[in-house]
Write an enzyme that holds these catalytic residues in place. Structure first.
Site, PDB file in Angstrom:
ATOM      1  N   TYR A  46       0.854  -1.184  -0.023  1.00  0.00           N
ATOM      2  CA  TYR A  46      -0.071   0.165   0.159  1.00  0.00           C
ATOM      3  C   TYR A  46       0.892   1.117  -0.086  1.00  0.00           C
ATOM      4  O   TYR A  46       1.826   1.169   0.734  1.00  0.00           O
ATOM      5  CB  TYR A  46      -0.955  -0.057   1.273  1.00  0.00           C
ATOM      6  CG  TYR A  46      -2.430  -0.205   0.855  1.00  0.00           C
ATOM      7  CD1 TYR A  46      -3.085   0.420   0.068  1.00  0.00           C
ATOM      8  CD2 TYR A  46      -2.989  -0.986   1.495  1.00  0.00           C
ATOM      9  CE1 TYR A  46      -4.231   0.140  -0.303  1.00  0.00           C
ATOM     10  CE2 TYR A  46      -4.396  -1.657   1.272  1.00  0.00           C
ATOM     11  CZ  TYR A  46      -4.890  -0.876   0.123  1.00  0.00           C
ATOM     12  OH  TYR A  46      -6.383  -1.115  -0.079  1.00  0.00           O
ATOM     13  N   GLU A  48      -0.483   5.049  -0.426  1.00  0.00           N
ATOM     14  CA  GLU A  48      -1.441   6.028  -0.524  1.00  0.00           C
ATOM     15  C   GLU A  48      -0.458   7.537  -0.400  1.00  0.00           C
ATOM     16  O   GLU A  48       0.274   7.498   0.555  1.00  0.00           O
ATOM     17  CB  GLU A  48      -2.699   6.311   0.592  1.00  0.00           C
ATOM     18  CG  GLU A  48      -3.664   5.715   0.025  1.00  0.00           C
ATOM     19  CD  GLU A  48      -4.253   4.467   0.481  1.00  0.00           C
ATOM     20  OE1 GLU A  48      -3.169   3.604   1.105  1.00  0.00           O
ATOM     21  OE2 GLU A  48      -5.461   4.202   0.873  1.00  0.00           O
ATOM     22  N   ASP A 193      -6.761  13.389 -25.129  1.00  0.00           N
ATOM     23  CA  ASP A 193      -6.891  11.972 -24.769  1.00  0.00           C
ATOM     24  C   ASP A 193      -6.056  11.132 -25.825  1.00  0.00           C
ATOM     25  O   ASP A 193      -6.705  10.872 -26.894  1.00  0.00           O
ATOM     26  CB  ASP A 193      -8.126  11.512 -24.594  1.00  0.00           C
ATOM     27  CG  ASP A 193      -8.328  10.216 -24.154  1.00  0.00           C
ATOM     28  OD1 ASP A 193      -7.501   9.400 -24.263  1.00  0.00           O
ATOM     29  OD2 ASP A 193      -9.669   9.641 -23.729  1.00  0.00           O
ATOM     30  N   THR A 220      -3.901   5.877 -21.871  1.00  0.00           N
ATOM     31  CA  THR A 220      -3.976   4.504 -21.303  1.00  0.00           C
ATOM     32  C   THR A 220      -2.480   4.090 -21.598  1.00  0.00           C
ATOM     33  O   THR A 220      -1.771   4.811 -22.397  1.00  0.00           O
ATOM     34  CB  THR A 220      -4.693   3.273 -21.761  1.00  0.00           C
ATOM     35  OG1 THR A 220      -4.702   3.691 -23.217  1.00  0.00           O
ATOM     36  CG2 THR A 220      -6.073   3.515 -21.132  1.00  0.00           C
ATOM     37  N   LYS A 223      -1.727   0.260 -24.784  1.00  0.00           N
ATOM     38  CA  LYS A 223      -2.302   0.277 -26.433  1.00  0.00           C
ATOM     39  C   LYS A 223      -1.003   0.142 -27.062  1.00  0.00           C
ATOM     40  O   LYS A 223      -0.206  -0.543 -27.081  1.00  0.00           O
ATOM     41  CB  LYS A 223      -3.237   1.336 -26.700  1.00  0.00           C
ATOM     42  CG  LYS A 223      -4.663   1.127 -26.051  1.00  0.00           C
ATOM     43  CD  LYS A 223      -5.459   2.069 -26.386  1.00  0.00           C
ATOM     44  CE  LYS A 223      -6.974   1.857 -25.932  1.00  0.00           C
ATOM     45  NZ  LYS A 223      -7.172   2.674 -24.589  1.00  0.00           N
ATOM     46  N   ARG A 229      -2.077  -2.742 -18.408  1.00  0.00           N
ATOM     47  CA  ARG A 229      -3.261  -1.915 -18.434  1.00  0.00           C
ATOM     48  C   ARG A 229      -2.982  -0.970 -17.179  1.00  0.00           C
ATOM     49  O   ARG A 229      -2.693  -1.063 -16.233  1.00  0.00           O
ATOM     50  CB  ARG A 229      -4.366  -2.784 -18.081  1.00  0.00           C
ATOM     51  CG  ARG A 229      -4.448  -4.185 -18.921  1.00  0.00           C
ATOM     52  CD  ARG A 229      -5.752  -4.646 -18.854  1.00  0.00           C
ATOM     53  NE  ARG A 229      -6.775  -3.949 -19.864  1.00  0.00           N
ATOM     54  CZ  ARG A 229      -6.764  -4.197 -20.915  1.00  0.00           C
ATOM     55  NH1 ARG A 229      -6.007  -4.795 -21.768  1.00  0.00           N
ATOM     56  NH2 ARG A 229      -7.551  -3.343 -21.867  1.00  0.00           N
TER      57      ARG A 229
END
Ligand code: DSN
Length: 414
Positions: A46, A48, A193, A220, A223, A229
């Protein structure tokens, strides 16, 4: 693997990917190194917060990984600030909206049926319930040119806070300078985008919107960029915007970052900096042009009249009387994966539209050159023209399997 059920499914997917040809323009294959980082022990952690400012202990290595990912992606895209934590493209876009807009504010983006993306304001999405989206379109779907005069008119009428360039089914180059010019006239922030073409921009084979003065790029990473991903948000130079975006991602819409994915993103960014990757990106474009030439020769209508990037949107219903869904199904049967897609002003329904969308990033990773791409395009058209002929389909399926075997999915890219 102890879990035999899942192991069997993974093996099945491995075989499917190995034996078929992937033409979905938003898909690709990652290197063994990206896969390794993505499956690493960082998944246990973790973190954060951001490097140097976390809410949990034990961040000796996570901080270094995230800093490396940021440093590399900023170098690749020539920008000052990056957030590498978005879990994917949709949260990346949502974070930008929530960072810069108040409920009811206006965003001007490309119409979905003309190539835009769901996250650019489809009524079913959360952003569309909070903000107001207005759209621009192509002037003529047969040339693909954006109607910039109408874009200007809509911008002046609705005073958007964000003007969004970007798409998931558009094959022509955008005039980024025009977007910036219009945005300045109405005081809007420019956001691109670039999910589909980020790899092509990183490699320098397509124009970088930052070079024309865009403020923000979202993307992203899986691609053309050929990473895991995930998502990224880049800010060219405005620190105030970058800080707002960081807050919008965490604690705004996400909790703990996926550090294993961030490690894999860093590996992919490193790979994208190599001369080999630049060559790969150039070949993606050449291969798409090769496929375009076969569709031209066969008089199959392409939206935009052809392609400047990695993808083609073909009106198979208008040209061959085969619906998008039929085309997707019959091509699946012979081992070619692509997706049905609505075309501009489509009179058919989204679940069985007039078009198919396909592209070259994945087959180029496999080593396909123009010759093989032309051959695949010819086989595709033959299948579509003989969709009920079992014998022809079987022989084409054999050809596809042969091609796939000749060009195995590589494990190392650098
Ligand atoms: N689903 C992606 C695509 O296929 O274009 C976009 O998010």
């Amino acid at each position: 693997m102890k879990d035999k059920q899942i192991e069997k499914l993974i093996k099945g997917e491995e075989k499917r990917q190995a034996e078929g040809l992937e033409l979905i323009p938003s898909e690709n294959y990652v290197s063994e190194d990206v896969l390794k980082a993505n499956g690493s022990v960082f998944t246990n952690k973790y973190s954060e917060g951001y490097p140097g400012r976390r809410y949990y202990g034990g961040q000796d290595f996570t901080d270094q990984v995230e800093r490396l990912a940021i440093e590399r992606v900023c170098k690749l895209f020539k920008c000052k600030f990056a957030n590498v934590q978005p879990h994917s493209g949709a949260p990346a876009n949502l974070a930008v909206y929530s960072a810069l807009l108040s409920p009811g504010d206006v965003v001007l983006g490309m119409d979905l049926s003309h190539g835009g993306h769901l996250t650019h304001g489809h009524p079913m999405t959360l952003p569309a319930k909070i903000y107001k989206f207005v759209t621009y379109k192509m002037k003529n779907p047969d040339t693909g040119e954006i109607d910039y005069e109408d874009l200007r008119r809509v911008a002046k009428e609705f005073k958007p806070k964000i003007i969004l360039a970007g798409f998931s089914a558009y094959s022509r180059a955008l005039n980024y300078k025009k977007f910036v010019e219009i945005a300045h006239e109405v005081g809007a922030v420019t956001m691109a985008d670039m999910a589909h073409i980020a790899g092509l921009i990183a490699a320098g084979v397509l124009r970088n919107p930052f070079d024309d003065g865009f403020d923000i790029i979202t993307s992203t990473t899986h691609k053309t960029l050929r990473g895991p991903r995930g998502g990224i948000i880049l800010t060219r130079e405005n620190e105030e915007i970058a800080k707002k975006i960081d807050k919008a991602i965490f604690p705004g819409i996400q909790g703990g970052p996926h550090m294993h994915t961030i490690a894999a993103k860093a590996v992919a960014f490193g790979e994208a900096m190599t001369p080999k990757y630049k060559k790969y990106a150039g070949q993606i474009l050449k291969n798409a042009k090769a496929m375009e030439s076969v569709f031209h020769k066969n008089n199959i209508r392409m939206i935009g009249g052809g392609t400047d990037n990695h993808l083609i949107l073909a009106d198979v219903f208008g040209s061959l009387g085969v619906t998008g869904k039929e085309a997707q199904t019959v091509l699946d049967e012979v081992g070619i994966t692509l997706n049905m897609n609505a075309i501009a002003e489509d009179t058919r329904k989204p679940m069985d539209p007039s078009g198919i969308r396909f592209g070259t990033p994945a087959i180029t990773t496999r080593g396909f050159k123009e010759k093989e791409c032309k051959y695949v395009a010819e086989l595709m058209i033959k299948v579509l023209k003989n969709k009920d002929n079992k014998k022809i389909k079987e022989s084409i399926h054999k050809e596809i399997k042969k091609l796939a075997k000749k060009f195995p999915i590589p494990k190392k890219f650098v």
